[in-house]
Design an enzyme around this catalytic site. Structure first.
Site, PDB file in Angstrom:
ATOM      1  N   CYS A 163      -4.726  -3.407  12.753  1.00 57.43           N
ATOM      2  CA  CYS A 163      -4.894  -2.035  13.229  1.00 57.43           C
ATOM      3  C   CYS A 163      -5.777  -1.181  12.324  1.00 57.43           C
ATOM      4  O   CYS A 163      -6.089  -0.042  12.664  1.00 57.43           O
ATOM      5  CB  CYS A 163      -3.524  -1.377  13.382  1.00 57.43           C
ATOM      6  SG  CYS A 163      -2.379  -2.356  14.362  1.00 57.43           S
ATOM      7  N   HIS A 302      -2.092   7.682  11.146  1.00 58.90           N
ATOM      8  CA  HIS A 302      -1.987   6.430  11.900  1.00 58.90           C
ATOM      9  C   HIS A 302      -0.952   6.629  13.004  1.00 58.90           C
ATOM     10  O   HIS A 302      -1.191   6.233  14.138  1.00 58.90           O
ATOM     11  CB  HIS A 302      -1.600   5.290  10.960  1.00 58.90           C
ATOM     12  CG  HIS A 302      -1.687   3.940  11.584  1.00 58.90           C
ATOM     13  ND1 HIS A 302      -2.831   3.479  12.197  1.00 58.90           N
ATOM     14  CD2 HIS A 302      -0.761   2.939  11.711  1.00 58.90           C
ATOM     15  CE1 HIS A 302      -2.620   2.258  12.659  1.00 58.90           C
ATOM     16  NE2 HIS A 302      -1.365   1.910  12.388  1.00 58.90           N
ATOM     17  N   GLU A 313       4.615   6.394   6.495  1.00 60.19           N
ATOM     18  CA  GLU A 313       3.377   7.168   6.371  1.00 60.19           C
ATOM     19  C   GLU A 313       3.687   8.584   5.891  1.00 60.19           C
ATOM     20  O   GLU A 313       2.939   9.164   5.093  1.00 60.19           O
ATOM     21  CB  GLU A 313       2.606   7.205   7.694  1.00 60.19           C
ATOM     22  CG  GLU A 313       1.224   7.830   7.539  1.00 60.19           C
ATOM     23  CD  GLU A 313       0.372   7.771   8.794  1.00 60.19           C
ATOM     24  OE1 GLU A 313      -0.830   8.107   8.706  1.00 60.19           O
ATOM     25  OE2 GLU A 313       0.893   7.397   9.867  1.00 60.19           O
ATOM     26  N   LYS A 334      -2.739   8.908  18.924  1.00 61.22           N
ATOM     27  CA  LYS A 334      -2.066   7.866  19.704  1.00 61.22           C
ATOM     28  C   LYS A 334      -1.030   8.437  20.662  1.00 61.22           C
ATOM     29  O   LYS A 334      -0.590   7.739  21.585  1.00 61.22           O
ATOM     30  CB  LYS A 334      -1.406   6.860  18.762  1.00 61.22           C
ATOM     31  CG  LYS A 334      -2.392   6.022  17.951  1.00 61.22           C
ATOM     32  CD  LYS A 334      -1.668   5.059  17.038  1.00 61.22           C
ATOM     33  CE  LYS A 334      -2.625   4.226  16.198  1.00 61.22           C
ATOM     34  NZ  LYS A 334      -3.314   5.028  15.153  1.00 61.22           N
ATOM     35  N   HIS A 339      -1.954   2.976  21.299  1.00 58.12           N
ATOM     36  CA  HIS A 339      -2.459   2.348  20.075  1.00 58.12           C
ATOM     37  C   HIS A 339      -3.536   1.325  20.430  1.00 58.12           C
ATOM     38  O   HIS A 339      -3.244   0.282  21.012  1.00 58.12           O
ATOM     39  CB  HIS A 339      -1.299   1.686  19.336  1.00 58.12           C
ATOM     40  CG  HIS A 339      -1.632   1.218  17.962  1.00 58.12           C
ATOM     41  ND1 HIS A 339      -2.915   1.237  17.446  1.00 58.12           N
ATOM     42  CD2 HIS A 339      -0.850   0.704  16.969  1.00 58.12           C
ATOM     43  CE1 HIS A 339      -2.903   0.762  16.212  1.00 58.12           C
ATOM     44  NE2 HIS A 339      -1.664   0.430  15.910  1.00 58.12           N
ATOM     45  N   PHE A 398      -1.074  -4.411  10.190  1.00 66.12           N
ATOM     46  CA  PHE A 398      -0.195  -5.534   9.867  1.00 66.12           C
ATOM     47  C   PHE A 398      -0.814  -6.339   8.722  1.00 66.12           C
ATOM     48  O   PHE A 398      -2.032  -6.552   8.674  1.00 66.12           O
ATOM     49  CB  PHE A 398      -0.029  -6.461  11.079  1.00 66.12           C
ATOM     50  CG  PHE A 398       0.951  -5.979  12.113  1.00 66.12           C
ATOM     51  CD1 PHE A 398       1.631  -4.781  11.980  1.00 66.12           C
ATOM     52  CD2 PHE A 398       1.196  -6.741  13.246  1.00 66.12           C
ATOM     53  CE1 PHE A 398       2.537  -4.354  12.939  1.00 66.12           C
ATOM     54  CE2 PHE A 398       2.099  -6.329  14.220  1.00 66.12           C
ATOM     55  CZ  PHE A 398       2.769  -5.129  14.061  1.00 66.12           C
TER      56      PHE A 398
END
Length: 412
Positions: A163, A302, A313, A334, A339, A398
């Site tokens: 991502c 994010h 985050e 998002k 996403h 990830f």
């Protein structure tokens, strides 16, 4: 001495608009691009919703033969890149093409191609697998096809960091120009993996929301958040060395001043619980740009809507910003687009650039009541109008891949 780098063109293909203008208009309308999945029958799936790109016509950006030789993720990349190129006003015929490069990433490549061709293999044998399977499926073909379509012959690579792919691509393109490897770069990310195996994989990982109400499916930082919504699309920007842009009279959207990249060395899917890796990425971007946390007006987070991401985050922002964390405006694009995986960083950079241009921070749409531990200003309910001089955008992938980019309002 590092050269200054500016953004002179924008391109976007998203679930809420297939051009930058449409995307931004729908952002301002707080349009949610999430709806029932149409690509396959979801009867056996707990997940029913995704953020699909609608009404996309590849032949608006390339000829039909070229389009047939590209999977959707490459088509989206070419479309967004051509938008950015045309928006910049650059004429590659008047430039040294070896000074113009492409770094566009995809976290996955084409899962739909893998599904389709594996099905043919099982049903009809190996001779029926398409000879174009490999060159259509591999993730570097987004950058390769953009290079071919636009005639950019310089550095041409892609970064695959899940991502964070798009944001790392833009960061690497920044470095290429700063240190003289290129003068112009098209950079960003793209993705299209709304398919049976893609949804099933993320679903069984328990990463996706099983909510059936599109307005409550992607709700980053909310106490009722239950996972992310799979999206698709591409975001690409034109980066240029400052003097080159000025000499040709280009319009300048913003200056890209800082880039931070770190690894959590922690877990394959979860960010580090203390937010240390993401915090260091933000600190590195701020340090390179020569700004203090108190000078950052806005963070495009994010903000995926998963429990771990949003909590960790938030901790990362506290860690990086200290007392200034409670003054900075934060949001998650998002909440409207879902996403986009490897495409998220590019689209979210476009949103951040336009926020600076218009002095307008969109709300985190759908989010109503933040989690008690998500205790910052996530721009809930109403947008914020203010002059933005300095903004950050974050991507966390990830594998523990963290990336932050810092933008400033351009000043000569």
């Amino acid at each position: 001495m590092k050269r200054r780098v500016v953004i002179t063109g924008l391109g976007a293909v998203t679930p809420i608009g297939n051009t930058v203008e449409t995307f931004w208009d729908n952002i301002k309308r707080e349009q949610i691009g999430i709806s029932e999945i149409t690509r396959f029958d979801t009867s056996d799936y707990k997940v029913k919703l995704a953020a699909e790109v609608k009404d996309f016509k590849a032949t608006d950006y390339m000829d039909a033969k070229a389009a047939r030789r590209m999977e959707l993720f490459s088509q989206y990349a070419v479309a967004a890149a051509r938008q950015a190129y045309e928006d910049s006003g650059l004429d590659i015929c008047k430039e040294d093409p070896y000074e113009a490069g492409v770094i566009i990433g995809s976290g996955v490549g084409s899962l739909p191609a893998m599904e389709r061709e594996y099905g043919r293999l099982l049903a009809k044998g190996p001779t029926r697998v398409s000879p174009m399977f490999v060159p259509m499926m591999i993730s570097n073909m987004a950058a390769g096809n953009v290079s071919i379509q636009l005639g950019f012959k310089g550095k041409c690579t892609n970064v695959v960091t899940a991502c964070a792919s798009g944001t790392h691509c833009i960061g690497d393109a920044l470095r290429a120009i700063q240190y003289g490897d290129a003068t112009m770069m098209l950079a960003g990310g793209t993705e299209s993996c709304i398919c049976e195996s893609g949804v099933a994989g993320f679903m069984n990982l328990t990463a996706l929301s099983t909510e059936t109400d599109p307005t409550r499916a992607s709700i980053p930082f909310d106490q009722e958040r239950s996972g992310f919504v799979l999206g698709e699309g591409a975001g690409v920007v034109m980066l240029e060395e400052l003097m080159h842009a000025k000499n040709r009279g280009a319009k300048i959207y913003a200056e890209l001043c800082g880039y931070g990249a770190t690894g959590d060395a922690y877990h394959i899917t979860s960010p580090a619980e203390d937010g240390a890796g993401a915090a260091r990425a933000m600190q590195l971007a701020m340090r390179e740009a020569g700004v203090q946390p108190s000078e950052v007006n806005y963070i495009n987070a994010h903000g995926t809507g998963t429990h771990h991401n949003d909590l960790f985050e938030t901790r990362a922002i506290h860690r990086a910003f200290g007392d200034a964390a409670r003054q900075v405006h934060i949001n998650s694009t998002k909440s409207m687009t879902g996403h986009l995986l490897g495409g998220a960083g590019g689209v979210e950079l476009v949103a951040t650039v336009l926020a600076i241009r218009d002095g307008w921070i969109h709300p985190t749409v759908g989010t109503k009541q933040p989690d008690l531990e998500c205790d910052l200003d996530y721009t809930i309910g109403t947008p914020v109008q203010m002059e933005i001089d300095c903004a950050l955008t974050n991507s966390l992938g990830f594998g523990g891949h963290n990336a932050s980019l810092l933008l400033k309002r351009y000043q000569a």
